[in-house]
Design an enzyme around this catalytic site. Structure first.
Site, PDB file in Angstrom:
ATOM      1  N   GLU A   1       0.845  -1.187   0.000  1.00  0.00           N
ATOM      2  CA  GLU A   1       0.000   0.000   0.000  1.00  0.00           C
ATOM      3  C   GLU A   1       0.887   1.244   0.000  1.00  0.00           C
ATOM      4  O   GLU A   1       1.733   1.425   0.871  1.00  0.00           O
ATOM      5  CB  GLU A   1      -0.850  -0.033   1.280  1.00  0.00           C
TER       6      GLU A   1
ATOM      7  N   ASP B   1      -0.830  -0.992   5.879  1.00  0.00           N
ATOM      8  CA  ASP B   1      -0.757  -0.441   7.233  1.00  0.00           C
ATOM      9  C   ASP B   1      -1.720  -1.202   8.130  1.00  0.00           C
ATOM     10  O   ASP B   1      -2.726  -1.732   7.665  1.00  0.00           O
ATOM     11  CB  ASP B   1      -1.178   1.043   7.227  1.00  0.00           C
TER      12      ASP B   1
ATOM     13  N   ASP C   1      -4.052  -0.288   9.923  1.00  0.00           N
ATOM     14  CA  ASP C   1      -5.159   0.578  10.328  1.00  0.00           C
ATOM     15  C   ASP C   1      -6.403   0.244   9.492  1.00  0.00           C
ATOM     16  O   ASP C   1      -6.406  -0.715   8.734  1.00  0.00           O
ATOM     17  CB  ASP C   1      -4.761   2.055  10.169  1.00  0.00           C
TER      18      ASP C   1
ATOM     19  N   ASP D   1      -7.845   1.743   6.942  1.00  0.00           N
ATOM     20  CA  ASP D   1      -7.658   1.790   5.492  1.00  0.00           C
ATOM     21  C   ASP D   1      -6.940   0.545   5.002  1.00  0.00           C
ATOM     22  O   ASP D   1      -7.293  -0.033   3.975  1.00  0.00           O
ATOM     23  CB  ASP D   1      -6.831   3.020   5.105  1.00  0.00           C
TER      24      ASP D   1
END
Ligand code: 0RA
Length: 637
Positions: free
Chosen positions: A425, A498, A500, A502
């Site tokens: 990403e 990541d 998180d 997203d």
């Protein structure tokens, strides 16, 4: 009270004892799957009775105590004296394969439980079993305990006007690793049965939660196809056809939708054949032949045009293929017996399918044209893609590559058996990954932003999406019905995002993409999710020491005996790691944590993706989180 056993009973108990000693041989396993297998065995007996023409309704009750009761209104288990001198009810539920061996009911058994075992195996693995037969105006009851020992011999406990059988059992908790029945699992299975057997009413009642549902389909598998396609754009109403030739009866329902993936779900004697087999093969051949012949006859294909390929014709197809085959010619193949081997099924399915589809095409010319034109578009797109690939291989494609949003950094060596592809990403993390990787065998493809939501995107648009086109091109094994695992350039495909929200979203989108377009990658266990650490802990003693922690607990553990000037850094994203850190924590096969993505039952998963979720992103995500099992992989292989 101890019952005395005759020599005969001892032999019987030895039989049941064998089941208890090696349950796996009879029901596959003693986990959740094996536990539910007991239910299928008992339900299959009632279904067989319904298929023989007796009984229209079957009720499954999950008791508060996790027992199962299966009620049918068939003829009732025979309860007279058996040739052996024993009561027949006792014989059926204590002698392995009693149904076949003793010729009770002759060749009536057509429903094919995985191992073809029955009530006696369930009895052997239960701490309690009770069978009640309503028959000849009387209610007959027998009770077993402790793996099939007769607790109460058959007795008549009353009069009745009805007929049928009620079996209650409670699995032996010393044998199963879990004895908790799963409502949804049982529900899905009986709903499937209700689709496959028109007009059979199937009820499920859960006494633990007081949930209840009933399923009854008067148009059977046609309604199954409608359900599978409920969130799609059908090109026509579901077609169905059926026929019986020799020992095989065939029922097919199908529909083409305005989308590109193909879904054929096949069954043999009501059991899902997840690996297909001769029946699916015959179906596909018959379908290809019918469409090609029609296309030539009505000039949709010119003389110079080659025949349409099956894969092109099946794009957008949803089909249920249900066959019933007499036991004498029934053959299964493969590790899990999920593939039909019976050779006779192929020509019969081919014939029935060819006839059925040809008739529909002639009666529905405009639909025929639509489907064939769609296949021609698919064929042309495939040829164009093939051409582009060939040119790329010949080095003519530089211009196009410049347009790709993320540019692949390939590994130095070309070893499909070792190479790994990191889908990363963001550009900055991509940069670190490129610097940090082991360039011999690790490739990095940075993905910019979010990839398309495949569920909502028609294939032609999906393929225009750069991220997706690049992934297909990089993996090198085509996609959809043309996907060929052998051509895959990578042993592992590792999603690195990541830690998180997203990142989780991107994972779901990518997994959905692989699931839809490259499913064999998942089935073959090649798709992974990388787990970057959440914390970096720098202990400052005489010598500075850096430790990484993947969870809060780990962090606390490390901090227990750390000096006071220890620094804890929480990683918010991959971008915060430099190349060395990324290598050490997330890419180095010796130290990283990878999660292998596996989907327990791909067809179930697919049905649910289609039927439950449609456009609802939140639900899809919830579904993936609870159904795609993320298992921590021992790495370094
Ligand atoms: C053997 C023979 C007959 C029925 C059954 C078995 C039978 C077994 C089960 C198990 C659950 N429900 C069932 N219903 C029927 C037929 C005997 C006859 O000719 O009447």
């Amino acid at each position: 009270m101890q019952t005395k056993y005759s020599d005969d009973s001892i032999t019987i108990l030895e039989g049941l004892e064998a089941v208890r000693k090696r349950p796996g041989m009879y029901i596959g396993s003693t986990d959740d799957r094996g536990l539910h297998h007991l239910v299928w065995e008992i339900v299959d007996n009632s279904i067989d009775e319904a298929l023989a023409g007796y009984g229209k309704e079957i009720t499954i009750i999950i008791g508060k105590d996790n027992s199962i009761t299966v009620i049918d209104n068939g003829r009732g288990v025979p309860c007279g004296k058996h040739a052996s001198g024993k009561n027949t009810m006792e014989v059926i539920y204590t002698i392995l394969h009693a149904g076949g061996k003793f010729g009770i009911g002759g060749g009536y058994k057509t429903s094919g439980g995985l191992h073809g075992v029955g009530g006696s195996v369930v009895n052997a693995l239960s701490e309690y079993m009770e069978v009640i037969s309503y028959r000849d105006g009387k209610i007959h009851k027998i009770v077993f305990e402790d793996g099939g020992k007769v607790k109460k011999p058959m007795e008549i406990i009353g009069d009745t006007k009805k007929t049928g059988t009620t079996v209650t059992f409670k699995p032996d908790s010393t044998i199963f690793s879990t004895t908790l029945f799963d409502y949804d699992k049982i529900k899905e299975r009986i709903r499937e049965n209700a689709f496959l057997i028109k007009n059979l009413k199937m009820n499920i009642i859960d006494k633990r939660s007081n949930k209840e549902e009933s399923f009854l389909y008067d148009r059977g598998i046609s309604q199954y196809v409608e359900l599978l396609d409920q969130n799609k754009k059908p090109i026509h109403k579901v077609w169905d056809f059926s026929n019986t030739i020799d020992k095989i009866s065939v029922e097919v329902a199908l529909q083409f939708v305005d989308a590109y993936d193909e879904k054929i779900i096949s069954f043999v004697n009501n059991v899902h054949t997840k690996d297909g087999g001769t029946h699916e093969l015959g179906f596909k051949i018959g379908l290809t032949k019918a469409f090609n012949e029609y296309a030539r006859k009505y000039n949709l294909l010119k003389d110079k045009d080659p025949n349409l390929e099956g894969g092109d014709l099946r794009s957008g197809l949803t089909a249920i293929v249900s066959v019933r085959i007499e036991e004498s010619i029934l053959e299964f193949e493969g590790q899990t017996k999920g593939k039909l081997g019976t050779p006779e099924a192929k020509p019969i399915l081919e014939q029935v399918t060819y006839d059925g589809i040809t008739k529909y095409l002639i009666d529905n010319k405009d639909i025929a044209t639509k489907v064939i034109e769609k296949a021609i578009v698919e064929y042309n797109a495939r040829m164009a893609a093939r051409k582009a690939r060939t040119e790329a291989r010949l080095g003519k494609k530089e211009k196009q590559d410049v347009n790709l949003s993320g540019k692949l950094t390939p590994p130095r060596e070309k070893d499909k058996e070792i190479n790994e592809l990191f889908l990363v990403e963001g550009d900055s993390a991509g940069g670190s990954a490129i610097k940090g990787r082991d360039s011999r065998f690790q490739a990095v493809l940075p993905l910019r932003g979010k990839i398309l939501n495949i569920e909502k995107t028609a294939e032609e648009n999906a393929l225009k999406n750069q991220e997706i086109a690049t992934m297909i091109y990089t993996i090198g094994a085509d996609y959809g019905s043309h996907f060929d695992l052998k051509k895959c350039n990578y042993k592992k495909i590792i999603i690195m995002t990541d830690a998180d929200d997203d990142g989780a979203h991107i994972q779901v989108l990518l997994l959905t993409f692989f699931f839809r377009y490259m499913r064999p990658l998942i089935e073959d266990g090649r798709v992974y999710v990388a787990l970057p650490p959440l914390f970096k802990i720098v202990k400052r003693g005489k010598k500075e020491e850096t430790i990484y922690a993947w969870t809060n607990e780990e962090k606390e553990e490390i901090l227990k005996d750390a000096p006071s000037n220890t620094i804890v850094q929480r990683y918010k994203g991959l971008g915060e790691m430099n190349a060395d850190q990324l290598w050490d924590t997330t890419m180095n096969p010796k130290t990283r944590n990878l999660i292998r993505v596996n989907i327990e039952d791909v067809s179930d998963a697919e049905k649910q993706i289609d039927t439950l979720m449609g456009d609802d992103a939140a639900r899809r995500r919830m579904w993936l989180e609870s159904n795609v099992s993320f298992t921590l992989e021992e790495d370094g292989d």
